[in-house]
Design an enzyme around this catalytic site. Structure first.
Site, PDB file in Angstrom:
ATOM      1  N   LYS A  52     -12.832  -5.651   1.577  1.00  0.00           N
ATOM      2  CA  LYS A  52     -12.964  -6.500   0.389  1.00  0.00           C
ATOM      3  C   LYS A  52     -13.661  -7.811   0.746  1.00  0.00           C
ATOM      4  O   LYS A  52     -14.548  -8.282   0.025  1.00  0.00           O
ATOM      5  CB  LYS A  52     -11.571  -6.757  -0.223  1.00  0.00           C
ATOM      6  N   GLN A  96      -2.346  -8.039  -1.079  1.00  0.00           N
ATOM      7  CA  GLN A  96      -2.481  -6.626  -0.743  1.00  0.00           C
ATOM      8  C   GLN A  96      -1.110  -5.949  -0.704  1.00  0.00           C
ATOM      9  O   GLN A  96      -0.160  -6.479  -0.129  1.00  0.00           O
ATOM     10  CB  GLN A  96      -3.208  -6.486   0.621  1.00  0.00           C
ATOM     11  N   ASP A 119      -6.507  -8.359  -9.666  1.00  0.00           N
ATOM     12  CA  ASP A 119      -5.997  -6.989  -9.519  1.00  0.00           C
ATOM     13  C   ASP A 119      -5.482  -6.449 -10.848  1.00  0.00           C
ATOM     14  O   ASP A 119      -5.252  -5.241 -10.982  1.00  0.00           O
ATOM     15  CB  ASP A 119      -4.832  -6.956  -8.513  1.00  0.00           C
TER      16      ASP A 119
END
Ligand code: GUN
Length: 293
Positions: A52, A96, A119
């Site tokens: 990412k 994460q 997200d």
């Protein structure tokens, strides 16, 4: 059979984003800045987060990687999230998953400011998604929609079977495929570990989206001819003949299922790269939304 080439499409999307970033730079505007928090040393998670950050560099975004030890307490993580929420330079950030077990994931996701939640995991954003309101769509489902759209895969009136009800993929995917519009307008069945006679259900599916994490779970006998198959599984299987010591394996027995499929995603090179491209797209959106205020 047509391959749904996530590697290629994600490159196209990254090129589009890079061009937009260049335009921002030329106008003297601030470029998008994504931060990622990772707690612990899980090899796969470190690889994903690393990808990412690398993707941010590729398109000209700024990025910040925050590594916290596996012993981090929930309070310490919440403090870091508060810092990012109030840091004006950060446009969007992710934590994460999975998190170590001493940390309550839902508490953490609720602490993220919804306008920076690229997200799309905060209940406010998840609720907006379910209500067809404009918001951040979780990156993996967003990437699947984008693949279906760019390959013009017909979804209206089709029976879509989603395997796995995770909050990250299966659950949002089941909502998105049933929404009005394209891709959408599907009749959706969401299956999970308590589903009985799964083969009976999958063999009636026009579109199957597997997000299970069980290598080679979906076999050719479980699908009908011309099925569209989206494989979200990414499992590392030990393989001493590979320099990395493992191979990445999807949920689908690709060799045999692909012979019956009309469209299918490969693993690797299917959904995985799309997830990263759509995270970048959400971060660009977060930047643009903040500029409007
Ligand atoms: N773990 C697996 N997929 C994801 C994702 O899309 N976002 C975050 N934050 N963690 C993940």
């Amino acid at each position: 059979m047509q391959l749904l080439d996530g590697k290629k499409v994600s490159e196209d999307i990254k090129n589009e984003i890079a061009a937009e970033v260049q335009r921002m730079k030329d106008n003297g505007e601030k470029v998008p800045h994504l931060a990622a928090i990772i707690v612990g040393n899980d090899g796969a998670s470190l690889t994903y987060v690393g990808s990412k950050v690398k993707a941010c560099e590729r398109v000209g975004f700024e990025s910040t990687l925050i590594k916290m030890p596996s012993t981090t307490s929930e309070t310490e993580l919440l403090k870091k999230i508060k810092e990012l929420n109030t840091n004006d330079d950060i446009d969007g950030f992710i934590v994460q998953l999975p998190l170590p077990e001493q940390i309550d994931t839902q508490e953490v996701l609720m602490a993220i400011c919804p306008s920076k939640d690229v997200d799309g995991f905060h209940p406010e954003n998840f609720g907006k998604m379910a209500l067809d309101m404009s918001t951040f769509i979780p990156a993996t489902p967003f990437g699947i929609l984008e693949l279906l759209e760019r390959y013009n895969v017909d979804t209206a009136g089709k029976h879509t079977v989603v395997i796995g009800r995770s909050h990250i993929v299966g659950r949002p995917m089941s909502i998105l495929m049933g929404r009005k519009g394209f891709p959408g307008n599907s009749t959706v069945t969401l299956t999970h570990s308590h589903t009985k006679n799964i083969t009976q259900i999958t063999s009636q599916a026009d579109i199957i989206i597997t997000a299970l994490g069980v290598p080679n779970y979906l076999k050719a006998e479980m699908v009908k001819d011309d099925v569209v198959v989206i494989d979200v599984g990414i499992t590392r299987l030990a393989d001493e003949t590979n320099p990395k010591g493992y191979v990445i394996t999807g949920d689908v027995d690709f060799e045999n299922v692909s012979k019956k499929a009309s469209f299918i995603t490969p693993v690797p090179g299917g959904v995985g790269p799309m997830t990263i491209a759509m995270l970048l797209k959400n971060t660009l959106l977060a930047r643009e939304n903040r500029m409007c205020k």
